[in-house]
Design an enzyme around this catalytic site. Structure first.
Site, mmCIF file in Angstrom:
data_model
loop_
_atom_site.group_PDB
_atom_site.id
_atom_site.type_symbol
_atom_site.label_atom_id
_atom_site.label_comp_id
_atom_site.label_asym_id
_atom_site.label_seq_id
_atom_site.Cartn_x
_atom_site.Cartn_y
_atom_site.Cartn_z
ATOM 1 N N PRO A 1 0.695 -1.267 0.000
ATOM 2 C CA PRO A 1 0.000 0.000 0.000
ATOM 3 C C PRO A 1 0.721 1.314 0.000
ATOM 4 C CG PRO A 1 -0.209 -1.061 2.102
ATOM 5 C CD PRO A 1 0.739 -1.819 1.272
ATOM 6 N N GLU A 2 1.891 1.535 0.210
ATOM 7 C CA GLU A 2 2.331 2.933 0.314
ATOM 8 C C GLU A 2 2.528 3.537 -1.078
ATOM 9 O OE1 GLU A 2 5.129 3.536 3.659
ATOM 10 O OE2 GLU A 2 4.885 1.401 4.004
ATOM 11 N N ARG B 1 -7.543 -9.775 2.544
ATOM 12 C CA ARG B 1 -8.202 -9.306 3.770
ATOM 13 C C ARG B 1 -9.461 -8.481 3.514
ATOM 14 N NH1 ARG B 1 -3.477 -7.273 7.681
ATOM 15 N NH2 ARG B 1 -5.150 -7.308 9.202
ATOM 16 N N HIS C 1 -9.645 -15.246 -3.686
ATOM 17 C CA HIS C 1 -9.571 -13.875 -3.197
ATOM 18 C C HIS C 1 -9.782 -12.818 -4.279
ATOM 19 C CE1 HIS C 1 -8.516 -15.462 0.654
ATOM 20 N NE2 HIS C 1 -7.454 -16.065 0.169
ATOM 21 N N ARG D 1 1.468 0.805 16.058
ATOM 22 C CA ARG D 1 2.169 0.237 14.899
ATOM 23 C C ARG D 1 3.561 -0.216 15.275
ATOM 24 N NH1 ARG D 1 -0.154 1.987 10.194
ATOM 25 N NH2 ARG D 1 0.780 0.083 9.409
#
Length: 269
Positions: free
Chosen positions: A2-3, A109, A90, A259
DNA sequence: AACGAAACCTGCGCGC
DNA sequence: TGCGCGCAGGTTTCGT
């Protein structure tokens, strides 16, 4: 995945293949990803052509004829391009183009999100409207001003996409290490010189990561365009117990704002 | 305002 | 081998 660098890598890879493709059919296998009635979504999207693919922070923005389809991959969202293959467990959303090519959204997820908003003012519409500028575009003064009255930690501030966009857990750790700033420092205690250091470090880290195609850790099946090499350049993230590249003190792992956080306890202050 | 925890989900690696 | 726990590149929400 994700980044910012990983999303940018996906964008660059995907645009080459899907630009000018027209959506003929959409299968929604897991509706919760879409923040709108799934049938309304399907009806609106079918018949539109993908004109461009943009990115803001960690969001991918599919520019269609009349709408912007805004996708956040969250923790594990990926895209695959296939045609006539069995649907995997998925794979949750399948866009079939007129050419027969299929764009499949895959997300173990199921955290990813899809918003469909009118094209004409998508920048001023949620969710893009909430985003701050990316480190390279943010002025030091603007950044400094948004930190000065906050009692949260600098790490939490850097993860807040309304303060600065594009950074996530990995690149925040790297940025703060390069800046020699401890992640638990209060945001309001960062002076303007340090704010400048942080912005420059973040810009450099993100630029370099984009050049290397992002970071691939926890070897997931290589998704479209994500065979990043920046993991070889990481200085502190996932390096607990290893010597600090600057002072040889062992890197430790702590928890900041919930985190996992990697820090040199000696040279980050 | 801020903090933590829980929520959204699944899978993996670990210790027992 | 199985079980329970903690952890995971993100963000929102809810309670204190």
């Amino acid at each position: 995945m994700p980044e910012l660098p990983e999303v940018e890598t996906v964008r660059r890879t995907l645009i080459e293949v899907i630009q000018h493709e027209t959506i003929e059919r959409v299968s929604v296998l897991y509706p919760n990803i879409i923040h709108m009635d799934q049938h309304e979504f399907t009806n609106l999207v079918v018949g539109q052509t993908i004109r461009d693919l943009k990115r803001k922070g960690k969001y991918l923005i599919f520019i269609l004829d009349k709408h912007a389809m805004i996708i956040h991959l969250r923790m594990e969202g990926k895209f695959f391009l296939k045609r006539n293959e069995p649907i995997l467990k998925h794979e949750h959303i399948i866009f079939t183009f007129r050419s027969g090519l299929e764009l499949r959204y895959h997300d173990v997820r199921k955290f990813g999100t899809i918003h469909l908003v009118p094209l004409n003012d998508y920048l001023d519409t949620y969710p893009i409207s909430e985003l701050a500028l990316e480190p390279k575009d943010l002025s030091v003064n603007q950044f400094y001003q948004s930190l000065r009255n906050r009692s949260i930690t600098i790490k939490q501030a850097l993860l807040d996409q309304r303060i600065v966009s594009g950074l996530g857990n990995i690149y925040v750790d790297e940025t703060l290490f390069i800046s020699k700033i401890h992640p638990t420092r209060k945001a309001c205690d960062i002076n303007d010189e340090e704010a400048n250091t942080i912005l420059k470090a973040a810009t450099n880290v993100l630029d370099k990561a984009v050049l290397l195609g992002g970071t691939t850790i926890r070897s997931y099946t290589s998704s479209l365009g994500v065979h990043g090499r920046f993991q070889n350049e990481l200085l502190v993230h996932m390096k607990q117990g290893e010597p600090c590249p600057r002072c040889q003190t062992p890197i430790i792992k702590i928890r900041v704002g919930g985190r996992g956080t990697y820090v040199c306890p000696e040279c980050q202050t």
